[in-house]
Motif scaffolding. Structure first.
Motif, PDB file in Angstrom:
ATOM      1  N   GLY A 385      -7.184 -15.975  -1.962  1.00  0.00           N
ATOM      2  CA  GLY A 385      -7.538 -17.006  -1.009  1.00  0.00           C
ATOM      3  C   GLY A 385      -8.448 -16.430   0.056  1.00  0.00           C
ATOM      4  O   GLY A 385      -9.039 -15.361  -0.137  1.00  0.00           O
ATOM      5  N   ILE A 386      -8.535 -17.134   1.197  1.00  0.00           N
ATOM      6  CA  ILE A 386      -9.446 -16.679   2.247  1.00  0.00           C
ATOM      7  C   ILE A 386      -8.697 -16.148   3.471  1.00  0.00           C
ATOM      8  O   ILE A 386      -9.311 -15.641   4.405  1.00  0.00           O
ATOM      9  N   GLN A 387      -7.361 -16.278   3.491  1.00  0.00           N
ATOM     10  CA  GLN A 387      -6.604 -15.832   4.663  1.00  0.00           C
ATOM     11  C   GLN A 387      -6.412 -14.322   4.642  1.00  0.00           C
ATOM     12  O   GLN A 387      -6.258 -13.715   3.585  1.00  0.00           O
ATOM     13  N   LYS A 388      -6.462 -13.720   5.851  1.00  0.00           N
ATOM     14  CA  LYS A 388      -6.234 -12.282   5.963  1.00  0.00           C
ATOM     15  C   LYS A 388      -5.187 -12.017   7.036  1.00  0.00           C
ATOM     16  O   LYS A 388      -5.094 -12.746   8.020  1.00  0.00           O
ATOM     17  N   ALA A 389      -4.386 -10.983   6.801  1.00  0.00           N
ATOM     18  CA  ALA A 389      -3.317 -10.627   7.744  1.00  0.00           C
ATOM     19  C   ALA A 389      -3.796  -9.534   8.677  1.00  0.00           C
ATOM     20  O   ALA A 389      -4.598  -8.672   8.299  1.00  0.00           O
ATOM     21  N   ASP A 390      -3.322  -9.601   9.923  1.00  0.00           N
ATOM     22  CA  ASP A 390      -3.595  -8.527  10.891  1.00  0.00           C
ATOM     23  C   ASP A 390      -2.249  -8.146  11.526  1.00  0.00           C
ATOM     24  O   ASP A 390      -2.093  -8.164  12.740  1.00  0.00           O
ATOM     25  N   ASP A 391      -1.288  -7.845  10.646  1.00  0.00           N
ATOM     26  CA  ASP A 391       0.042  -7.500  11.125  1.00  0.00           C
ATOM     27  C   ASP A 391       0.644  -6.429  10.212  1.00  0.00           C
ATOM     28  O   ASP A 391      -0.080  -5.774   9.455  1.00  0.00           O
ATOM     29  N   TRP A 392       1.957  -6.291  10.248  1.00  0.00           N
ATOM     30  CA  TRP A 392       2.630  -5.238   9.498  1.00  0.00           C
ATOM     31  C   TRP A 392       2.409  -5.332   7.994  1.00  0.00           C
ATOM     32  O   TRP A 392       2.378  -4.300   7.299  1.00  0.00           O
ATOM     33  N   ARG A 393       2.244  -6.543   7.476  1.00  0.00           N
ATOM     34  CA  ARG A 393       2.052  -6.696   6.034  1.00  0.00           C
ATOM     35  C   ARG A 393       0.818  -5.939   5.558  1.00  0.00           C
ATOM     36  O   ARG A 393       0.836  -5.302   4.496  1.00  0.00           O
ATOM     37  N   TYR A 394      -0.236  -5.988   6.365  1.00  0.00           N
ATOM     38  CA  TYR A 394      -1.502  -5.338   6.019  1.00  0.00           C
ATOM     39  C   TYR A 394      -1.501  -3.875   6.408  1.00  0.00           C
ATOM     40  O   TYR A 394      -1.852  -2.993   5.609  1.00  0.00           O
ATOM     41  N   TRP A 395      -1.070  -3.585   7.647  1.00  0.00           N
ATOM     42  CA  TRP A 395      -1.270  -2.242   8.183  1.00  0.00           C
ATOM     43  C   TRP A 395      -0.224  -1.210   7.737  1.00  0.00           C
ATOM     44  O   TRP A 395      -0.553  -0.038   7.550  1.00  0.00           O
ATOM     45  N   ILE A 396       1.022  -1.610   7.540  1.00  0.00           N
ATOM     46  CA  ILE A 396       2.035  -0.593   7.190  1.00  0.00           C
ATOM     47  C   ILE A 396       1.732   0.111   5.875  1.00  0.00           C
ATOM     48  O   ILE A 396       1.755   1.346   5.818  1.00  0.00           O
ATOM     49  N   PRO A 397       1.422  -0.597   4.769  1.00  0.00           N
ATOM     50  CA  PRO A 397       1.096   0.147   3.545  1.00  0.00           C
ATOM     51  C   PRO A 397      -0.138   1.033   3.681  1.00  0.00           C
ATOM     52  O   PRO A 397      -0.192   2.121   3.114  1.00  0.00           O
ATOM     53  N   ILE A 398      -1.112   0.562   4.454  1.00  0.00           N
ATOM     54  CA  ILE A 398      -2.327   1.371   4.646  1.00  0.00           C
ATOM     55  C   ILE A 398      -2.003   2.646   5.420  1.00  0.00           C
ATOM     56  O   ILE A 398      -2.445   3.745   5.063  1.00  0.00           O
ATOM     57  N   VAL A 399      -1.215   2.510   6.491  1.00  0.00           N
ATOM     58  CA  VAL A 399      -0.840   3.689   7.284  1.00  0.00           C
ATOM     59  C   VAL A 399       0.016   4.640   6.449  1.00  0.00           C
ATOM     60  O   VAL A 399      -0.137   5.864   6.517  1.00  0.00           O
ATOM     61  N   CYS A 400       0.913   4.093   5.636  1.00  0.00           N
ATOM     62  CA  CYS A 400       1.717   4.941   4.749  1.00  0.00           C
ATOM     63  C   CYS A 400       0.816   5.716   3.783  1.00  0.00           C
ATOM     64  O   CYS A 400       1.057   6.898   3.517  1.00  0.00           O
ATOM     65  N   PHE A 401      -0.204   5.053   3.266  1.00  0.00           N
ATOM     66  CA  PHE A 401      -1.125   5.706   2.336  1.00  0.00           C
ATOM     67  C   PHE A 401      -1.863   6.869   2.991  1.00  0.00           C
ATOM     68  O   PHE A 401      -2.002   7.950   2.413  1.00  0.00           O
ATOM     69  N   PHE A 402      -2.332   6.676   4.235  1.00  0.00           N
ATOM     70  CA  PHE A 402      -3.142   7.708   4.895  1.00  0.00           C
ATOM     71  C   PHE A 402      -2.306   8.783   5.607  1.00  0.00           C
ATOM     72  O   PHE A 402      -2.861   9.800   6.025  1.00  0.00           O
ATOM     73  N   THR A 403      -1.028   8.566   5.770  1.00  0.00           N
ATOM     74  CA  THR A 403      -0.194   9.548   6.488  1.00  0.00           C
ATOM     75  C   THR A 403       0.905  10.173   5.629  1.00  0.00           C
ATOM     76  O   THR A 403       1.360  11.273   5.919  1.00  0.00           O
ATOM     77  N   GLY A 404       1.344   9.463   4.587  1.00  0.00           N
ATOM     78  CA  GLY A 404       2.470   9.962   3.798  1.00  0.00           C
ATOM     79  C   GLY A 404       3.800   9.801   4.511  1.00  0.00           C
ATOM     80  O   GLY A 404       4.815  10.342   4.076  1.00  0.00           O
ATOM     81  N   ALA A 405       3.804   9.050   5.618  1.00  0.00           N
ATOM     82  CA  ALA A 405       5.049   8.851   6.375  1.00  0.00           C
ATOM     83  C   ALA A 405       5.945   7.845   5.646  1.00  0.00           C
ATOM     84  O   ALA A 405       5.489   7.061   4.814  1.00  0.00           O
ATOM     85  N   ARG A 406       7.221   7.890   5.981  1.00  0.00           N
ATOM     86  CA  ARG A 406       8.176   6.942   5.416  1.00  0.00           C
ATOM     87  C   ARG A 406       7.943   5.562   6.039  1.00  0.00           C
ATOM     88  O   ARG A 406       7.558   5.450   7.201  1.00  0.00           O
ATOM     89  N   ILE A 407       8.247   4.513   5.274  1.00  0.00           N
ATOM     90  CA  ILE A 407       7.960   3.159   5.745  1.00  0.00           C
ATOM     91  C   ILE A 407       8.762   2.822   7.004  1.00  0.00           C
ATOM     92  O   ILE A 407       8.267   2.145   7.903  1.00  0.00           O
ATOM     93  N   GLY A 408      10.016   3.313   7.092  1.00  0.00           N
ATOM     94  CA  GLY A 408      10.822   3.058   8.285  1.00  0.00           C
ATOM     95  C   GLY A 408      10.268   3.764   9.509  1.00  0.00           C
ATOM     96  O   GLY A 408      10.389   3.259  10.633  1.00  0.00           O
TER      97      GLY A 408
END
Length: 580
Positions: A385-408
């Motif tokens: 679709g055309i909607q984009k998220a600017d919250d935890w749904r979008y940013w948490i997996p990205i930050v986990c990918f670039f840091t290797g930190a645990r999701i919690g």
């Protein structure tokens, strides 16, 4: 002006603690079971300490002591809530009421009559036979008034729900009669030459065994667990949410072996039977309607009968790993002589279901999926679709990918955890009981913010969150996320991410893929970049258990050093193209 009382911050998960000014108070609602013997509805007592660990220790002890006191009151209070006793309780009461009551009286009678002549001795034997025969006739026809009187007194004293017209009542009276006959029979057998005569009645044998195994007041399995848990909290070896989960296991164990049983009477056979029953249970039997209302034993039998899938030996060992340390503590504190769990763990290797890293193709699928490129609507993040998220749904997996930190660890971030050192932005992954933030290792650490993560706008997101929080830097970075009933802040994003991976066709069943796979992906990326495991464990925040690690106060891994490691990782172009 009255003092404002406020509860300790929910994120600390200290269930019975309230903060009043700088001092912790114990605050505990009286359970329904004890409301008939306790006039107060809520217990509030100042613990006179501002130290949360000391307060946790005191609160645990106070709760255990209150339960012991209330149980004592229940025994002598006829207005307490009546309950239906089980068969073992009836046998114990009958044994105490008749067998153990008459036995010392017979001994006293012998001392009084001085059976030192044949006439006196024969007369005593005749009396025993006559009494036994009288009791046997009464048991076969109509109960003696004394048995009915004893039964009524026990029912009232123990606050049992046993109507006189019920089968259980008549059974109890019969047990008292059997115990009375048995004590005379044993005494008669001894006097006629069988010096080692022992009870053969099932009622008396079971009653004596139950009495031998019964815990002293204040020392039931759950009462001792509360003391054990209080010590572990005070020592910092357990967290409140961990204790809550452990208690569920101990409650199940206590229900299986007997809630009023002494820990010293628990044998390896009991542990083996509990272990094997667990091993036959389906993974989620408590939630399945097919097993609703069934005991562990009945649920296990039903599961075997229908061929249901059972939990793994590794999972059974996790249950044993909760019970064994507790029973070990009981040994250390002289409540038991040995730990019956020793040697009864299943011989299986840990990590049989490891969390695999994402493959390059899986990463391509993830970052080109609708959540990162445009989705339909909330709740349909997996559909284009055309909607984009600017919250935890979008940013948490990205930050986990670039840091290797645990999701919690990422979910619990506050805005002020985004900091700078020597011009390098980094995340402070905190372990701080005051704020309720924690790490698995028990230590805070730093994680530099990768240059590509900066480029796609993470720091701008942080600024937007600061503006939304009206400049309050202690606000949550992801305010939509709340702790669950177990006190875990990472539960919601973890569940969301597992579901999302399934919906986009990457995850299937219990294959181990989830947010933690980003952590394994980072480990592989660091190895590919040429780093050794002892360096990688610093970057990932694993607990260093070396002698040197115990020296000094500075943790390994400076911002500059870890930043260099992360920047040496090659980020696939398809990831960056998707996130541009």
């Amino acid at each position: 002006m009255s003092t404002i009382r406020k509860r300790a911050k929910p994120a600390t998960f200290q269930k019975y603690l309230w903060l009043r000014g700088q001092i912790y108070w114990f605050r505990y609602g009286v359970p329904k079971r004890y409301q008939s013997v306790e006039t107060r509805k809520i217990i509030q007592v100042s613990l006179k300490t501002s130290d949360i660990r000391h307060a946790s220790l005191l609160a645990g002890k106070m709760r255990a002591d209150l339960h012991a006191e209330w149980e004592g009151r229940l025994k002598g209070n006829p207005s307490a809530i009546a309950y239906q006793p089980d068969n073992l309780e009836l046998m114990l009461a009958a044994t105490e009421t008749a067998y153990l009551r008459i036995q010392p009286k017979l001994e006293q009678l012998v001392r009084h009559k001085k059976l030192d002549t044949k006439v006196a001795y024969d007369g005593y034997l005749k009396t025993l036979r006559s009494s036994r025969d009288h009791y046997l006739r009464a048991k076969a026809s109509e109960p003696l008034p004394i048995w009915l009187e004893l039964a009524d007194k026990q029912i009232q004293r123990r606050n049992w729900k046993l109507p006189k017209d019920s089968e259980s009542y008549h059974s109890f009276v019969g047990m008292i009669a059997e115990a009375a006959i048995e004590v005379i029979s044993v005494e008669l057998a001894k006097r006629e030459g069988s010096l080692g005569a022992e009870p053969t009645s099932l009622v008396v044998k079971s009653g004596l065994e139950t009495k031998e195994r019964s815990a002293e007041q204040g020392e039931t399995i759950l009462e001792l667990f509360d003391r054990y848990a209080a010590y572990r909290l005070a020592e910092g070896r357990k967290r409140e949410d961990g204790v809550a989960q452990d208690r569920k296991v101990i409650e199940s164990f206590a229900s299986f072996v007997g809630g009023k049983r002494s820990v010293g009477s628990i044998t390896p056979i009991d542990i083996r039977n509990w272990r094997d029953t667990l091993a036959a249970l389906p993974p989620t039997y408590r939630k399945a309607k097919a097993y609703e209302g069934l005991s562990m034993q009945d649920a296990a039998a039903k599961a075997k009968a229908i061929g249901a899938k059972s939990i793994s030996p590794v999972t059974v060992n996790k249950y044993l790993s909760t019970v064994s340390p507790f029973l070990g503590w009981c040994v250390t504190n002289a409540y038991a002589e040995r730990n019956p769990c020793d040697g009864l763990f299943f011989d299986v290797a840990k990590g049989k279901n490891p969390r695999p890293p994402f493959t390059a193709e899986q990463l391509r699928q993830i970052f080109s999926s609708p959540l990162f490129t445009g989705f339909l609507r909330n709740g349909k993040e997996h559909e284009p679709g055309i909607q984009k998220a600017d919250d935890w749904r979008y940013w948490i997996p990205i930050v986990c990918f670039f840091t290797g930190a645990r999701i919690g660890e990422i979910a619990q971030l506050r805005i002020n955890d985004v900091q700078f050192e020597d011009g390098i932005p980094f995340l402070l992954i905190r372990h701080d009981e005051k704020t309720g933030q924690c790490t698995k290792s028990g230590f805070s650490r730093v994680v530099p913010i990768h240059s590509e993560l900066q480029r796609i706008g993470f720091l701008s997101f942080v600024e937007r969150q600061l503006k939304a929080a009206k400049g309050l830097r202690t606000s949550q970075l992801f305010p939509e996320i709340e702790v669950n009933e177990r006190g875990h802040i990472g539960a919601k994003p973890s569940r969301f991410w597992r579901d999302y991976l399934e919906r986009i066709g990457i995850k299937a069943g219990s294959d181990g893929l989830g947010a933690h796979s980003f952590r394994h992906t980072m480990a592989d990326a660091l190895r590919t970049a040429g780093y050794l495991d002892d360096e990688i464990e610093v970057a990932l925040g694993h607990n260093q258990k070396t002698v040197t690690a115990g020296y000094g106060k500075v943790r390994q891994g400076t911002v500059k050093r870890i930043n260099k490691m992360l920047e040496n990782i090659t980020t696939p172009d398809f990831v960056m193209n998707s996130l541009d």
